[in-house]
Design an enzyme around this catalytic site. Structure first.
Site, PDB file in Angstrom:
ATOM      1  N   GLY A 176       0.783  -1.227   0.000  1.00 25.49           N
ATOM      2  CA  GLY A 176       0.000   0.000   0.000  1.00 25.49           C
ATOM      3  C   GLY A 176       0.813   1.274   0.000  1.00 25.49           C
ATOM      4  NE  ARG A 203       6.692 -11.730 -12.975  1.00 23.96           N
ATOM      5  CZ  ARG A 203       7.855 -11.254 -13.403  1.00 23.96           C
ATOM      6  NH1 ARG A 203       8.090  -9.958 -13.344  1.00 23.96           N
ATOM      7  NH2 ARG A 203       8.783 -12.062 -13.894  1.00 23.96           N
ATOM      8  CB  ILE A 205      -2.073  -7.598  -8.848  1.00 18.72           C
ATOM      9  CG1 ILE A 205      -1.396  -8.932  -8.549  1.00 18.72           C
ATOM     10  CG2 ILE A 205      -3.473  -7.823  -9.412  1.00 18.72           C
ATOM     11  CD1 ILE A 205      -2.103  -9.780  -7.524  1.00 18.72           C
ATOM     12  CB  SER A 207       1.153  -1.870  -6.996  1.00 21.04           C
ATOM     13  OG  SER A 207       1.949  -3.014  -7.239  1.00 21.04           O
ATOM     14  CB  THR A 211       9.275  -7.400  -3.980  1.00 21.01           C
ATOM     15  OG1 THR A 211       8.779  -6.539  -2.951  1.00 21.01           O
ATOM     16  CG2 THR A 211      10.711  -7.776  -3.661  1.00 21.01           C
ATOM     17  CG  ASP A 264      -8.130  -3.182   1.985  1.00 15.05           C
ATOM     18  OD1 ASP A 264      -7.453  -3.825   1.183  1.00 15.05           O
ATOM     19  OD2 ASP A 264      -8.262  -1.951   1.957  1.00 15.05           O
ATOM     20  CB  SER A 272      -3.062 -13.509   1.391  1.00 15.95           C
ATOM     21  OG  SER A 272      -2.131 -13.139   0.393  1.00 15.95           O
ATOM     22  CE  LYS A 296      -2.922  -4.157   0.571  1.00 15.71           C
ATOM     23  NZ  LYS A 296      -2.392  -5.501   0.235  1.00 15.71           N
TER      24      LYS A 296
END
Length: 502
Positions: A176, A203, A205, A207, A211, A264, A272, A296
């Site tokens: 976030g 990867r 999605i 954003s 990283t 959220d 997750s 977030k």
């Protein structure tokens, strides 16, 4: 059950993980069985069966005797063009009845969540049905037992790694906040110390960079499990894309739909995070929760609830979890986008004078917390040890070694086009909207265009004069630069400031 056959034609349509079948609206099967757009159809090819959502075509792209499939459906069936597939109405799914019960606030019974997750992974549930599941679980409607079952179900759907080490560590951020690429600094510090840190990352999605996208600037990240093991055994750590090793693959599907719904859910988030750490073989994890109005996690209250869930459920699943609250009020570092973030990481690892200090300091806090899992490190001493490893150049040396082990270190690309946005008045910076800056970076082309993104020139509380630079947009094409600029023209609240008192 009556079956009909059609010949396959390849159209090359990618719907990510959703199974779609394309048929003529006036084909005999649609007319005979009453199939309409969005109907669910069972497809049989040899000994393989999947369920797909029907999209109808009115043009001559397909004949009335042909059908086509989305990329994921082709892969699952292992079919080729001109193969014959057999179509029928699907049997009712038990998982749908479980989802319906949860909508009416009933608790999941044992193994029901596993049934749902299995159907998610193989594509038997449509995106709409998965969205119903996610919505039914949102709003803190999963209890601790259900979150544990969801976590275990997601672990069970993919590979699970084991390591011959007593202490296997990891670090994760809930996300976030743009530019928060501490992982690429934490991993080499921890690996240089001697702890094992097999880092798998995501990867982007929705954003401007994940990283794995930023690490891919430096080295390959699509590494298989045998190669990953060799890298970790040699260098104590790695930074690879989790999708290449199929750890908790159902989670990637759930996240994609959660993002569209803008949900959220605490329970989903906890499952997750923990499922991927357990699947990677980690047993000691530090989790960074940035808190900010446009992050977030937007409040200390929400962060505290997440902390309690993560630590309690992690403990029940045999994992030691330590949560760190950090500032999420503004981007970390200067760059937003794979190459620009990589530039910031490199400057920190190399100890350059102009390195962003907020990125360096946050990475040291998190690395220190990870190091304190070691029985040889006293509580409160980890950050100092991390600092010494970074300042000595050992972390930079280890990062280079990890990159070489993953396939060789690359140069950072630069964008072709740039445009700088200036302040329209004097004042003190009071607000930086994380989400809108991330949106600008995406419109500029990130992460698909590796060098695209946003370079931030100011921080909160900085004093600016009229016409001072606020941020620079980087793009690889003129069109993407125009997209980003058109978004900015409609909004003046991306960066706001108090009027200067002088």
């Amino acid at each position: 059950m009556r079956q009909y056959s059609l010949r396959l034609k390849y159209l090359g349509i990618d719907t990510y993980k959703e199974n779609i079948i394309y048929m003529r609206q006036d084909c005999p099967i649609c007319r005979a069985e009453g199939f309409e757009a969005q109907a669910r159809i069972q497809i049989t090819f040899g000994d393989k069966i999947i369920i797909a959502t029907l999209n109808t075509i009115e043009s001559e792209l397909l004949s009335r005797e042909e059908a086509s499939l989305s990329k994921n459906a082709w892969t699952l069936l292992g079919a080729s063009p001109d193969d014959m597939i057999f179509l029928s109405h699907p049997k009712p799914l038990d998982s749908l009845s479980y989802i319906h019960a949860k909508i009416y606030n009933h608790q999941f019974y044992p193994r029901q969540i596993q049934s749902i997750i299995n159907d998610v992974l193989v594509g038997d549930l449509s995106d709409i049905q998965i969205a119903s599941f996610l919505t039914a679980c949102a709003g803190d409607r999963l209890n601790t037992t259900e979150i544990i079952e969801l976590t275990q179900a997601m672990v069970n759907t993919g590979e699970r790694l084991t390591w011959p080490f007593e202490c296997v560590v990891d670090k994760h951020c809930v996300g976030g906040v743009p530019g928060n690429r501490t992982t690429l600094i934490v991993v080499p510090i921890v690996a240089a110390f001697g702890l094992t840190i097999p880092k798998t990352s995501s990867r982007a999605i929705t954003s401007p960079a994940g990283t794995a996208d930023t690490m891919e600037i430096f080295a390959p990240v699509e590494i298989d499990i045998p190669t990953m093991r060799k890298i970790v055994e040699k260098e104590n750590g790695c930074i690879i894309w989790g999708g290449s090793v199929a750890l908790s693959p159902a989670d990637d599907i759930l996240i994609r739909i959660e993002k569209v719904l803008d949900l959220d859910s605490e329970g989903q988030l906890v499952a997750s995070i923990l499922s991927k750490k357990i699947a990677a073989g980690s047993n000691h994890v530090v989790i960074d929760i940035p808190i900010g109005n446009t992050a977030k996690v937007r409040s200390l209250k929400t962060a505290t609830v997440l902390k309690q869930y993560l630590e309690t459920i992690g403990n029940k699943l045999g994992m030691k979890v330590r949560v760190v609250f950090t500032d999420g009020s503004q981007p970390i570092g200067r760059g937003v986008g794979p190459a620009l973030e990589a530039r910031d990481v490199l400057s920190v690892l190399q100890g350059k004078d102009d390195a962003p200090q907020d990125l360096r300091e946050r990475a040291l806090v998190l690395a220190g917390s990870v190091l304190e899992f070691s029985p040889t490190v006293e509580l409160g001493q980890g950050e100092l040890i991390a600092k010494n490893i970074l300042d000595s150049g050992l972390a930079w040396k280890k990062f280079q070694a990890i990159c070489e082990a993953q396939g060789g270190m690359r140069d950072i690309p630069k964008s072709v086009y740039t445009h700088t946005i200036h302040s329209y008045k004097s004042g003190i910076i009071k607000n930086i909207d994380n989400r809108k800056l991330a949106k600008i970076a995406k419109l500029a082309g990130a992460p698909q265009s590796k060098s695209a993104g946003v370079d931030l020139h100011i921080r909160l509380t900085d004093k600016v004069s009229k016409d001072d630079p606020l941020f620079t947009i980087h793009s690889e094409t003129k069109g993407e630069l125009r997209y980003a600029l058109s978004f900015i023209q409609e909004r003046q609240d991306i960066i706001s400031c108090f009027e200067d008192a002088e």
